[in-house]
Design a protein around this motif. Structure first.
Motif, PDB file in Angstrom:
ATOM      1  N   THR A 163       0.830  -1.205   0.000  1.00 51.12           N
ATOM      2  CA  THR A 163       0.000   0.000   0.000  1.00 51.12           C
ATOM      3  C   THR A 163       0.863   1.253   0.000  1.00 51.12           C
ATOM      4  O   THR A 163       0.630   2.186  -0.781  1.00 51.12           O
ATOM      5  CB  THR A 163      -0.934  -0.009   1.238  1.00 51.12           C
ATOM      6  OG1 THR A 163      -1.617  -1.256   1.260  1.00 51.12           O
ATOM      7  CG2 THR A 163      -1.935   1.117   1.195  1.00 51.12           C
ATOM      8  N   VAL A 194       8.882   5.979   5.961  1.00 54.28           N
ATOM      9  CA  VAL A 194       9.571   5.433   7.124  1.00 54.28           C
ATOM     10  C   VAL A 194       9.113   3.986   7.300  1.00 54.28           C
ATOM     11  O   VAL A 194       7.918   3.716   7.398  1.00 54.28           O
ATOM     12  CB  VAL A 194       9.250   6.242   8.407  1.00 54.28           C
ATOM     13  CG1 VAL A 194      10.091   5.714   9.574  1.00 54.28           C
ATOM     14  CG2 VAL A 194       9.507   7.727   8.193  1.00 54.28           C
ATOM     15  N   VAL A 197      11.440  -2.399   8.765  1.00 51.99           N
ATOM     16  CA  VAL A 197      12.417  -3.444   8.438  1.00 51.99           C
ATOM     17  C   VAL A 197      13.357  -2.981   7.317  1.00 51.99           C
ATOM     18  O   VAL A 197      13.085  -1.994   6.629  1.00 51.99           O
ATOM     19  CB  VAL A 197      11.711  -4.769   8.028  1.00 51.99           C
ATOM     20  CG1 VAL A 197      10.821  -5.258   9.158  1.00 51.99           C
ATOM     21  CG2 VAL A 197      10.913  -4.600   6.747  1.00 51.99           C
ATOM     22  N   PRO A 228      11.753   1.579  12.937  1.00 51.17           N
ATOM     23  CA  PRO A 228      10.366   1.378  13.415  1.00 51.17           C
ATOM     24  C   PRO A 228       9.788   2.657  14.022  1.00 51.17           C
ATOM     25  O   PRO A 228      10.464   3.319  14.811  1.00 51.17           O
ATOM     26  CB  PRO A 228      10.517   0.301  14.491  1.00 51.17           C
ATOM     27  CG  PRO A 228      11.894  -0.242  14.357  1.00 51.17           C
ATOM     28  CD  PRO A 228      12.728   0.755  13.634  1.00 51.17           C
ATOM     29  N   ILE A 229       8.571   2.950  13.654  1.00 49.48           N
ATOM     30  CA  ILE A 229       7.903   4.145  14.193  1.00 49.48           C
ATOM     31  C   ILE A 229       7.420   3.813  15.607  1.00 49.48           C
ATOM     32  O   ILE A 229       6.787   2.770  15.829  1.00 49.48           O
ATOM     33  CB  ILE A 229       6.738   4.570  13.288  1.00 49.48           C
ATOM     34  CG1 ILE A 229       7.295   4.989  11.925  1.00 49.48           C
ATOM     35  CG2 ILE A 229       5.939   5.714  13.924  1.00 49.48           C
ATOM     36  CD1 ILE A 229       6.256   5.153  10.851  1.00 49.48           C
ATOM     37  N   PRO A 313      -1.476 -14.385   2.243  1.00 46.63           N
ATOM     38  CA  PRO A 313      -1.680 -12.946   2.471  1.00 46.63           C
ATOM     39  C   PRO A 313      -3.037 -12.498   1.929  1.00 46.63           C
ATOM     40  O   PRO A 313      -3.575 -13.127   1.003  1.00 46.63           O
ATOM     41  CB  PRO A 313      -0.541 -12.278   1.692  1.00 46.63           C
ATOM     42  CG  PRO A 313       0.072 -13.312   0.839  1.00 46.63           C
ATOM     43  CD  PRO A 313      -0.393 -14.660   1.296  1.00 46.63           C
TER      44      PRO A 313
HETATM   45  P1  NAD Z   1       1.766  -4.795   4.759  1.00 44.08           P
HETATM   46  O1  NAD Z   1       1.659  -5.512   6.040  1.00 44.08           O
HETATM   47  O2  NAD Z   1       1.996  -5.570   3.527  1.00 44.08           O
HETATM   48  O3  NAD Z   1       2.941  -3.698   4.848  1.00 44.08           O
HETATM   49  C1  NAD Z   1       3.082  -2.826   5.951  1.00 44.08           C
HETATM   50  C2  NAD Z   1       4.524  -2.339   6.052  1.00 44.08           C
HETATM   51  O4  NAD Z   1       4.597  -1.464   7.182  1.00 44.08           O
HETATM   52  C3  NAD Z   1       5.536  -3.456   6.274  1.00 44.08           C
HETATM   53  O5  NAD Z   1       6.621  -3.285   5.412  1.00 44.08           O
HETATM   54  C4  NAD Z   1       5.940  -3.283   7.744  1.00 44.08           C
HETATM   55  O6  NAD Z   1       7.273  -3.666   8.015  1.00 44.08           O
HETATM   56  C5  NAD Z   1       5.740  -1.775   7.944  1.00 44.08           C
HETATM   57  N1  NAD Z   1       5.516  -1.407   9.347  1.00 44.08           N
HETATM   58  C6  NAD Z   1       4.705  -2.026  10.234  1.00 44.08           C
HETATM   59  N2  NAD Z   1       4.776  -1.403  11.429  1.00 44.08           N
HETATM   60  C7  NAD Z   1       5.651  -0.375  11.294  1.00 44.08           C
HETATM   61  C8  NAD Z   1       6.149   0.640  12.168  1.00 44.08           C
HETATM   62  N3  NAD Z   1       5.796   0.722  13.440  1.00 44.08           N
HETATM   63  N4  NAD Z   1       7.023   1.546  11.678  1.00 44.08           N
HETATM   64  C9  NAD Z   1       7.405   1.499  10.392  1.00 44.08           C
HETATM   65  N5  NAD Z   1       6.973   0.562   9.526  1.00 44.08           N
HETATM   66  C10 NAD Z   1       6.111  -0.365   9.955  1.00 44.08           C
HETATM   67  O7  NAD Z   1       0.430  -3.909   4.687  1.00 44.08           O
HETATM   68  P2  NAD Z   1      -0.247  -3.152   3.449  1.00 44.08           P
HETATM   69  O8  NAD Z   1       0.779  -2.574   2.557  1.00 44.08           O
HETATM   70  O9  NAD Z   1      -1.256  -2.262   4.049  1.00 44.08           O
HETATM   71  O10 NAD Z   1      -0.997  -4.301   2.684  1.00 44.08           O
HETATM   72  C11 NAD Z   1      -2.013  -5.072   3.352  1.00 44.08           C
HETATM   73  C12 NAD Z   1      -2.330  -6.304   2.536  1.00 44.08           C
HETATM   74  O11 NAD Z   1      -2.941  -5.948   1.299  1.00 44.08           O
HETATM   75  C13 NAD Z   1      -1.072  -7.095   2.199  1.00 44.08           C
HETATM   76  O12 NAD Z   1      -1.360  -8.454   2.271  1.00 44.08           O
HETATM   77  C14 NAD Z   1      -0.782  -6.682   0.778  1.00 44.08           C
HETATM   78  O13 NAD Z   1      -0.077  -7.669   0.055  1.00 44.08           O
HETATM   79  C15 NAD Z   1      -2.178  -6.432   0.222  1.00 44.08           C
HETATM   80  N6  NAD Z   1      -2.135  -5.436  -0.865  1.00 44.08           N
HETATM   81  C16 NAD Z   1      -1.956  -5.906  -2.135  1.00 44.08           C
HETATM   82  C17 NAD Z   1      -1.907  -5.002  -3.183  1.00 44.08           C
HETATM   83  C18 NAD Z   1      -1.702  -5.525  -4.588  1.00 44.08           C
HETATM   84  O14 NAD Z   1      -1.775  -6.734  -4.792  1.00 44.08           O
HETATM   85  N7  NAD Z   1      -1.439  -4.668  -5.569  1.00 44.08           N
HETATM   86  C19 NAD Z   1      -2.012  -3.626  -2.946  1.00 44.08           C
HETATM   87  C20 NAD Z   1      -2.183  -3.178  -1.642  1.00 44.08           C
HETATM   88  C21 NAD Z   1      -2.242  -4.107  -0.588  1.00 44.08           C
END
Ligand code: NAD
Length: 403
Positions: A163, A194, A197, A228-229, A313
């Protein structure tokens, strides 16, 4: 007497299930419930947030896909499900009873309990929150004209998941329009990301993920990775700068957008289903372990991938497949036949970075650049077709393949 199937949620999973159940001449009464009277393409909301697409472009009225001969649409907010008495309780409306239930209530933003997230950052989970992000951005651009405060031109995306990455691509594309409002050159608008990982986009090979990140870096996006935030304060992101010394640092910006992951709808846990972060580990046929007439699908559902030994996922692709499967299994139950096991083979996933760039995997093949963006649009059109049929696909699909 005909059986009553209630579908909660008109997202990818719910509408695909509706489509399946409305097919053929089943002796069925169906009720579809959603808080909105429109379906929205959840995979495209970042474009609305960045102001490069209007919300009309990624939504369509639910009534367009409801066959009134068998289906009633109820616009309402689900509060709880009473699975013992087979009742769905709605806010300020009469409860609805069911013989079969499909729970497809989608996702919510996940704050992980980090202080200040709710108060000081913007969510981007649906049409109203995405429109609010864009409205906030335009207000900051207007404010810059008055104050010349550089923080009005700074945008921080929290989390570099799918996202966050797609949002950054769209924000880059939207910079020109925002810069015009602020009366500055687009380069003056600074994008930050930010991320906790260091190994970004783990679903892709390092090389492929790196391609997407490098592309955004070339466009001027500043990445702070392995940070990490820890807290969000007014106009401030507080992050762990040094894991060894526990030293914190701050990044100031007037726009902070929270995209660090999602959980399933809170309604599922509130209703007594065994949910973890809003997701229920369902039976292999997608029913709840204690209720063979309750299907839990889409982002509220967790299904084990036997290959990786982890739940699949949550994606639009698996939600569509689950919707189709739940619909078919209910039809089987009505005929007194056994339900079938849900199997899933991902066709791959593609992340867009702006309108004409993307990267990802299709089957085992890695794709990137302009061809990947064409594939992404075909995927989007296909999902529109699966929920809205040919009419919505032709009206709202992406056919701007030619540059
Ligand atoms: P995600 O869990 O995939 O990514 C979240 C990111 O935020 C991770 O990289 C994580 O390390 C980071 N993060 C978490 N806590 C944090 C913190 N405290 N500080 C900084 N970084 C932090 O979530 P998403 O991107 O919202 O996606 C959700 C789901 O929807 C996923 O399964 C994704 O694959 C799916 N999605 C798919 C598509 C697509 O297929 N085009 C598009 C959008 C979302």
């Amino acid at each position: 007497m005909s059986k009553h199937v209630v579908i909660l949620g008109a997202g990818y999973a719910g509408l695909r299930a509706l489509h399946e159940l409305q097919k053929g001449d089943n002796e069925l009464k169906i009720t579809l419930v959603d808080q909105n009277d429109y379906h929205f393409e959840a995979t495209d909301i970042h474009e609305v947030a960045a102001g490069i697409q209007t919300s009309e472009r990624i939504t369509y009225p639910i009534k367009d896909v409801v066959k009134s001969a068998c289906t009633t649409f109820v616009q309402g907010t689900v509060e709880t499900i009473d699975s013992e008495n087979q009742l769905v309780h709605l806010k300020d409306q009469a409860a609805i009873s069911y013989d079969y239930l499909i729970v497809a209530l989608g996702y919510e933003s996940e704050s992980f309990g980090i202080p200040g997230v709710e108060e000081f950052s913007l969510k981007m989970v649906d049409i109203p929150t995405s429109e609010k992000v864009y409205q906030h951005l335009t207000e900051q651009m207007e404010a810059y004209k008055e104050t010349k405060d550089e923080n009005c031109l700074k945008i921080v995306v929290c989390g570099a998941g799918f996202t966050g990455i797609e949002l950054l691509g769209s924000l880059h594309e939207g910079k020109k329009k925002l810069a015009t409002i602020a009366g500055v050159e687009p380069e003056k608008i600074q994008l930050y990301c930010v991320e906790a990982v260091t190994r970004l986009l783990p679903m892709f090979s390092e090389k492929l993920g790196g391609y997407g990140i490098d592309h955004l870096k070339k466009w001027g996006v500043n990445f702070l990775v392995g940070k990490p935030i820890k807290e969000i304060k007014q106009d401030t992101v507080v992050y762990l700068d040094n894991q060894e010394t526990n030293e914190l640092n701050e990044l100031n910006a007037k726009t902070i957008i929270w995209t660090t992951g999602v959980s399933g709808s809170h309604v599922v846990g509130d209703s007594g289903f065994a949910a973890k972060r809003g997701r229920v580990m369902v039976q292999s046929d997608l029913t709840d372990a204690n209720h063979s007439n309750v299907y839990i699908i889409g982002d509220c559902s967790a299904v084990m991938d036997k290959e990786s030994n982890r739940p699949y996922p949550t994606t639009a692709q698996i939600s569509l497949k689950m919707g189709e499967h739940a619909g078919k299994n209910i039809k089987a139950q009505l005929k007194g036949e056994p339900t079938k096991e849900f199997t899933f083979k991902s066709l791959g996933s593609v992340a867009s970075i702006g309108n004409s760039h993307a990267f990802g995997e299709v089957g085992k093949m890695e794709v990137k650049g302009y061809p990947a963006s064409v594939i992404k649009k075909v995927i989007m059109d296909r999902s529109l077709f699966e929920t809205g049929g040919i009419k919505e696909m032709l009206a709202k699909g992406r056919f701007d393949f030619y540059r």
